[in-house]
Design an enzyme around this catalytic site. Structure first.
Site, PDB file in Angstrom:
ATOM      1  CE  LYS A  14      -2.212  -0.921   3.839  1.00 39.87           C
ATOM      2  NZ  LYS A  14      -1.885  -2.283   4.297  1.00 39.87           N
ATOM      3  NE  ARG A  89      -5.305  -1.315   9.558  1.00 40.60           N
ATOM      4  CZ  ARG A  89      -4.099  -0.858   9.170  1.00 40.60           C
ATOM      5  NH1 ARG A  89      -3.953   0.327   8.679  1.00 40.60           N
ATOM      6  NH2 ARG A  89      -3.055  -1.628   9.267  1.00 40.60           N
ATOM      7  NE  ARG A 123       6.405  -4.194   6.604  1.00 48.01           N
ATOM      8  CZ  ARG A 123       5.102  -3.974   6.455  1.00 48.01           C
ATOM      9  NH1 ARG A 123       4.620  -3.468   5.350  1.00 48.01           N
ATOM     10  NH2 ARG A 123       4.270  -4.288   7.424  1.00 48.01           N
ATOM     11  NE  ARG A 167       0.337  -5.389  11.373  1.00 48.06           N
ATOM     12  CZ  ARG A 167       1.568  -5.558  10.856  1.00 48.06           C
ATOM     13  NH1 ARG A 167       2.407  -6.379  11.424  1.00 48.06           N
ATOM     14  NH2 ARG A 167       1.909  -4.890   9.793  1.00 48.06           N
TER      15      ARG A 167
END
Ligand code: AMP
Length: 219
Positions: A14, A89, A123, A167
């Site tokens: 994103k 969200r 990441r 998440r």
């Protein structure tokens, strides 16, 4: 004036895709996660309020998120529009968003769970300049140092197996239904997020009828 939201599971790209789109179209890129991370890093009052929630991978309280988004958009520095990433969200946030801004489209980056896990755990973030790396797709020259400023590369506090599980659970339980809500309004453009970043960016532009992405000559 263009107003977009970009949605997708963690690690779907994103931030990367929103950055490319914003740079070319003069859109303001608003990342709610980045705003919160800035507050945590700078030890503000808001940072203290959200740090634990973020570390656990849980969602921050809707009222707080709503006020951060409203405050940011109230700056009205988005003459050509904005792209908001990481918001909405859940249903409460989606209603607030739909009531307050007439959006042009929701870009939905679609990525299977096994690829999410692979990407998120690889990441890295520069602790000094904030540049994003990925040990799979965007490798730094040295695994622990930023190529640009030499700062130390670290994992995000919430890029752990446990926080990722939370998440992902929240994403499917709370965020996916928001996509259905937007789909009913025919706002949603679903894009396969598995290819490399330029291919994904081109696909987004094609679907939104935007000029194609031209890679900067300096790479
Ligand atoms: P992100 O960088 O978008 O993955 O966001 C990092 C963290 O910030 C999330 O795991 C949440 O704790 C918090 N956060 C970001 N955006 C929202 C939102 N729209 N609603 C609630 N919490 C959020």
């Amino acid at each position: 004036m263009r107003k977009y939201a970009i949605m997708g599971v963690q690690g779907s790209g994103k931030g990367t895709q929103a950055t490319l789109l914003a740079r070319d179209l003069d859109l303001v890129h608003i990342s709610v996660g980045d705003i919160f991370r800035w507050h945590v890093q700078n030890h503000t009052k808001l940072g203290a309020q959200v740090r634990r929630t973020m570390r656990l991978g849980e969602l921050v309280d809707d009222e707080l998120v709503g006020s951060v988004v409203r405050r940011r958009l109230d700056d009205h520095d988005w003459n050509y529009g904005f792209i908001i990433d990481g918001f909405p969200r859940n249903a409460v946030q989606a209603e607030f968003f739909l009531e307050s801004y007439d959006i042009d489209g929701v870009i939905h980056l679609d990525l299977p769970d096994d690829e999410v896990r692979r990407r998120v755990l690889a990441r890295r973030l520069c602790s000094r300049c904030g540049l994003d790396y990925n040990l799979i797709a965007h490798r730094p020259g040295n695994e622990s140092r930023c190529d640009v400023c030499g700062g130390q590369l670290v994992s995000r506090e919430d890029d752990t197996e446990e926080a990722l599980a939370t998440r992902l659970r929240d994403y499917y339980a709370k965020t996916n239904p928001v996509l259905d809500l937007f789909r009913r309004k025919e706002f949603v453009f679903t894009i396969d997020a598995r290819p490399d970043k330029v291919t994904v960016q081109q696909a987004i532009r094609q679907r939104l009828n935007l000029p194609p992405y031209v890679k900067p000559s300096d790479g």
